[in-house]
Enzyme design. Sequence first.
Site, short mmCIF file in Angstrom:
data_model
loop_
_atom_site.label_atom_id
_atom_site.label_comp_id
_atom_site.label_asym_id
_atom_site.label_seq_id
_atom_site.Cartn_x
_atom_site.Cartn_y
_atom_site.Cartn_z
N LYS A 289 2.53 7.26 -0.77
CA LYS A 289 3.38 7.19 0.41
C LYS A 289 4.81 6.47 0.24
O LYS A 289 5.75 7.01 0.68
CB LYS A 289 2.66 6.34 1.56
CG LYS A 289 1.32 7.27 1.85
CD LYS A 289 0.60 6.46 3.20
CE LYS A 289 0.30 4.86 3.04
NZ LYS A 289 -0.70 4.79 2.06
N ARG B 235 -2.92 2.41 11.05
CA ARG B 235 -4.15 2.34 10.05
C ARG B 235 -5.38 2.17 10.88
O ARG B 235 -6.35 2.20 10.13
CB ARG B 235 -3.89 1.19 8.96
CG ARG B 235 -3.55 1.61 7.59
CD ARG B 235 -3.17 0.23 7.00
NE ARG B 235 -3.42 0.25 5.70
CZ ARG B 235 -2.14 0.03 4.72
NH1 ARG B 235 -1.21 0.31 4.95
NH2 ARG B 235 -2.58 -0.09 3.51
N ARG C 204 -0.13 0.49 -11.51
CA ARG C 204 1.00 0.40 -10.68
C ARG C 204 1.74 -1.07 -10.98
O ARG C 204 1.04 -2.00 -11.19
CB ARG C 204 0.58 0.39 -9.37
CG ARG C 204 1.86 0.52 -8.44
CD ARG C 204 1.44 1.21 -6.93
NE ARG C 204 1.00 0.52 -6.19
CZ ARG C 204 0.60 0.68 -4.84
NH1 ARG C 204 1.13 1.52 -4.33
NH2 ARG C 204 -0.01 -0.06 -4.08
N ARG D 175 0.61 -6.02 -8.17
CA ARG D 175 0.23 -6.65 -6.83
C ARG D 175 -1.26 -7.34 -6.94
O ARG D 175 -2.01 -6.42 -7.44
CB ARG D 175 0.49 -5.85 -5.75
CG ARG D 175 1.89 -5.35 -5.35
CD ARG D 175 1.98 -4.33 -4.34
NE ARG D 175 0.96 -3.92 -3.57
CZ ARG D 175 0.75 -3.04 -2.75
NH1 ARG D 175 1.79 -2.19 -2.61
NH2 ARG D 175 -0.46 -2.80 -1.90
N ARG E 8 -10.27 -1.47 -0.78
CA ARG E 8 -9.06 -0.89 0.21
C ARG E 8 -9.27 0.79 0.62
O ARG E 8 -9.19 0.98 1.64
CB ARG E 8 -7.69 -1.12 -0.33
CG ARG E 8 -7.22 -2.39 -0.56
CD ARG E 8 -6.12 -2.52 -1.52
NE ARG E 8 -4.91 -1.83 -1.13
CZ ARG E 8 -3.96 -1.39 -1.90
NH1 ARG E 8 -4.02 -1.72 -3.04
NH2 ARG E 8 -2.93 -0.93 -1.11
P1 AMP Z 1 0.03 -1.32 1.55
O1 AMP Z 1 1.26 -1.78 0.90
O2 AMP Z 1 0.57 -0.22 2.79
O3 AMP Z 1 -0.88 -0.90 0.75
O4 AMP Z 1 -0.52 -2.77 2.47
C1 AMP Z 1 -0.85 -3.66 1.77
C2 AMP Z 1 -1.91 -4.62 2.53
O5 AMP Z 1 -1.00 -4.86 3.85
C3 AMP Z 1 -2.96 -3.87 3.12
O6 AMP Z 1 -3.99 -3.74 2.33
C4 AMP Z 1 -3.27 -4.91 4.57
O7 AMP Z 1 -3.75 -5.90 4.24
C5 AMP Z 1 -2.07 -5.10 5.04
N1 AMP Z 1 -1.28 -4.07 5.86
C6 AMP Z 1 -0.18 -3.15 5.49
N2 AMP Z 1 -0.23 -2.14 6.49
C7 AMP Z 1 -1.22 -2.61 7.72
C8 AMP Z 1 -1.41 -2.07 8.81
N3 AMP Z 1 -0.68 -1.00 9.35
N4 AMP Z 1 -2.50 -2.72 9.59
C9 AMP Z 1 -3.14 -3.62 8.76
N5 AMP Z 1 -2.87 -4.31 8.05
C10 AMP Z 1 -1.70 -3.58 7.03
#
Ligand code: AMP
Length: 221
Positions: free
Chosen positions: A14, A88, A126, A159, A170
Amino acid sequence: MKAIVLFGSPGSGKGTQAKRLTGCLGIPHISTGDMLRDRIRSGNETETMVATMQSGALVSDQVVNEMVEQRLSEPDAAHGFILDGYPRTLDQAGTLSTWLGGRGIHEVVIHLAVDYNVIIARLTGRRQCPRCGTLYNVTSHPPKVDGVCDLDGTGLVVRDDDSEAVIRGRLEAYDLQTRPVLDYFREAGHRVVEVDASHETPDGVFGKICQTIDGQSAELA
Ligand code: AMP
């Protein structure tokens, strides 16, 4: 108004696709993950939130909904936006639908579908630039110089939430909390477009997304 929701499990690509789309459509890329990491970097977040993100669990709906509503109200999002990593949960999907519906905006949901084994291989390779957010992969999309961002020369980082155990957590959170959001969009009659992103290169996936968007141009224009 071009309102695009890029939907898919962690590691579905994404972020990479959103960065390309933002360049070609001229609308902002709104990544809740990046926004939360920025807030943590600037020292504005609690240790609980840091721990939540490191464990791969989701941050509270209230925090994320407020953050996104505020961001969508900024002037650069007036003509459209690409949402990446939001909504989410069903609560977030309801909040977004109310926000968009109240403004007569019809979003297009693009679901990047990817096999979980492919995802685990991708995420463990990554790397990200901590300064500009550019994503690399040690096998499929390496930087020109090992470990260094092509754009600004900053050292790349892994990360905290990209270890295999955390990735599995996740993916579980995705299955339990996020996958139902797709059904919610479908059942509510929103447009959901499926893009098979398991076997394509990022260029191939981008081509498919652009075709989708061209196909929807009557509504997106
Ligand atoms: P991402 O970079 O989108 O994979 O997000 C990394 C982390 O940020 C996730 O594993 C969650 O802990 C938090 N996070 C990101 N977006 C959301 C969301 N829409 N709702 C809740 N937690 C989020």
